[in-house]
Write an enzyme that holds these catalytic residues in place. Sequence first.
Site, mmCIF file in Angstrom:
data_model
loop_
_atom_site.group_PDB
_atom_site.id
_atom_site.type_symbol
_atom_site.label_atom_id
_atom_site.label_comp_id
_atom_site.label_asym_id
_atom_site.label_seq_id
_atom_site.Cartn_x
_atom_site.Cartn_y
_atom_site.Cartn_z
ATOM 1 N N ASP A 127 22.152 -12.354 -62.379
ATOM 2 C CA ASP A 127 20.788 -12.448 -61.852
ATOM 3 C C ASP A 127 20.569 -13.865 -61.316
ATOM 4 O O ASP A 127 20.724 -14.842 -62.050
ATOM 5 C CB ASP A 127 19.812 -12.133 -63.002
ATOM 6 N N ASP A 180 18.449 -9.400 -56.139
ATOM 7 C CA ASP A 180 19.110 -10.574 -56.724
ATOM 8 C C ASP A 180 19.738 -10.305 -58.079
ATOM 9 O O ASP A 180 20.010 -11.223 -58.826
ATOM 10 C CB ASP A 180 18.124 -11.752 -56.811
ATOM 11 N N GLU A 181 19.921 -9.033 -58.400
ATOM 12 C CA GLU A 181 20.482 -8.666 -59.706
ATOM 13 C C GLU A 181 21.515 -7.578 -59.537
ATOM 14 O O GLU A 181 21.377 -6.748 -58.649
ATOM 15 C CB GLU A 181 19.396 -7.973 -60.537
HETATM 16 N N1 DCP Z 1 9.531 -11.036 -57.139
HETATM 17 C C1 DCP Z 1 8.289 -10.736 -56.586
HETATM 18 N N2 DCP Z 1 7.263 -10.326 -57.397
HETATM 19 C C2 DCP Z 1 7.432 -10.242 -58.734
HETATM 20 C C3 DCP Z 1 8.683 -10.540 -59.322
HETATM 21 C C4 DCP Z 1 9.709 -10.944 -58.471
HETATM 22 O O1 DCP Z 1 8.129 -10.807 -55.373
HETATM 23 N N3 DCP Z 1 6.404 -9.857 -59.504
HETATM 24 C C5 DCP Z 1 10.629 -11.492 -56.251
HETATM 25 C C6 DCP Z 1 10.686 -12.999 -56.189
HETATM 26 C C7 DCP Z 1 11.844 -13.380 -57.050
HETATM 27 C C8 DCP Z 1 12.754 -12.165 -56.917
HETATM 28 O O2 DCP Z 1 11.886 -11.053 -56.716
HETATM 29 O O3 DCP Z 1 12.446 -14.587 -56.646
HETATM 30 C C9 DCP Z 1 13.617 -11.941 -58.139
HETATM 31 O O4 DCP Z 1 12.817 -11.683 -59.278
HETATM 32 P P1 DCP Z 1 13.181 -12.194 -60.721
HETATM 33 O O5 DCP Z 1 12.314 -11.504 -61.688
HETATM 34 O O6 DCP Z 1 14.647 -12.103 -60.912
HETATM 35 O O7 DCP Z 1 12.684 -13.712 -60.719
HETATM 36 P P2 DCP Z 1 13.351 -15.017 -60.154
HETATM 37 O O8 DCP Z 1 14.679 -14.756 -59.539
HETATM 38 O O9 DCP Z 1 12.352 -15.681 -59.253
HETATM 39 O O10 DCP Z 1 13.486 -15.925 -61.439
HETATM 40 P P3 DCP Z 1 14.507 -15.797 -62.671
HETATM 41 O O11 DCP Z 1 15.258 -17.084 -62.671
HETATM 42 O O12 DCP Z 1 13.629 -15.680 -63.878
HETATM 43 O O13 DCP Z 1 15.374 -14.607 -62.453
HETATM 44 CA CA CA Z 2 16.305 -13.562 -60.600
#
Ligand code: DCP
Ligand code: CA
Length: 392
Positions: A9, A104-105
């Site tokens: 992720d 992204d996962e």
């Molecule tokens: N995303 C979004 N709205 C949300 C959650 C996520 O638009 N409520 C989008 C933005 C993030 C991407 O999806 O960058 C990936 O979500 P993640 O939950 O994996 O969060 P991040 O990658 O930002 O952070 P982490 O380091 O916790 O994985």
């Molecule tokens: Ca992420």
Amino acid sequence: MARRIMHVDLDAFFVSVEQVLNPELKGKLVVVGGKADRRGVVAAASYEARKYGLHAGMPLVTASRLCPQAIFIEGNFTKYREASKRFMAILADFSPYLEPMGLDEAFLDVTGFESIHGSIKQMAAAMKRRVREELGLCVSVGIAGGKVVAKVASDQSKPDGLLEVPEGGDKAFLAPLPVGTLPGIGKKTERVLTGLGIRTIGQLATLPISVLKGHFGTYGTIVHNHANGIDDRKVEPRGEAKSISRETTFGEDIREGEMLTATLRYLSEKVGGSLRRQGKRARCVSVKLRYADFTTITRQTTLNQASDSDQAIFEAGCRLLKRELSGGKQSVRLIGIGVASLTQGQQLNLLDNGDIRMEKLNEAIDKIRQKYGFTAIQTGRTLLLKDIFPVK
Ligand code: DCP
Ligand code: CA
């Protein structure tokens, strides 16, 4: 041979892509989602900004109040999709058993891959290196015997982490963690469990299934298994999907049939789109509902003729929904539609007009939102993403 499942992720995905494109943003308080004075929510916050309590889903106005010095960026979905493609291509070099989950996962089945890389951990380290060198992004990796524990492990290791749960150690790894860290346990469920005096996953694991079923219906068995580190779900590479489904959890439990039908229409178009992209047709359509008390039902029907049309899927789904709702049940917290019995359809239609469909979708969502408020629909995240960053 014991299974080894990897969950990977990317850290602060949207923010990290922005930082690669504009290195001045590195190490700063960055929020992607829109300008601070806009309506809308935070899509991603940098780890620096998270220290101020900012998180995905938080209204932008709240975020700018908590952290006025943060840099707020609109974001651009096309860039994220491009980064995602390159990320998945790197992962595919490591295992053909790759199941992307969103942008992204992904899960990878890496059982027996140690001989190629030395150890599974070394394999993960090599993967992290390539993602960093080729894309400039940080990825966190969890390794365990099943999907759910691998995901918890990658979450726990963030940011830039690598955590391997030893073979046979899945249950013990989960035991001390708070119940809220188990995927599927949202705030509401957590409150119910706290009410029962359950704070850790270890305590949750000792609850008899009957008690969990009493609270969560059939979902109780899954909660029980996951809390005990039991998860036999396979990693399913995309091309081999035997079924395709999309579901949505509502911000608030919903009673209005009209709202449910509109959401079903939206989800049917997504399922139809996936079918056409894969050049497949479906014979079987199913609808899933989770009620306010967590009882979850699925109903299915067979089409006279295999189809890949949004309309055919929607109409079949609608009939199932009407029949189910005629019982005057309670309000609905989740709705989903799926297709199965897939056959290879006609050739991939490369001129399939995705843009027009996307416009129609956005119109449908806007209508729902105008009528029921912006947060009426909170899907996993794909819907949210597309709302914020309309696909061109
Ligand atoms: N995303 C979004 N709205 C949300 C959650 C996520 O638009 N409520 C989008 C933005 C993030 C991407 O999806 O960058 C990936 O979500 P993640 O939950 O994996 O969060 P991040 O990658 O930002 O952070 P982490 O380091 O916790 O994985
Ligand atoms: Ca992420």
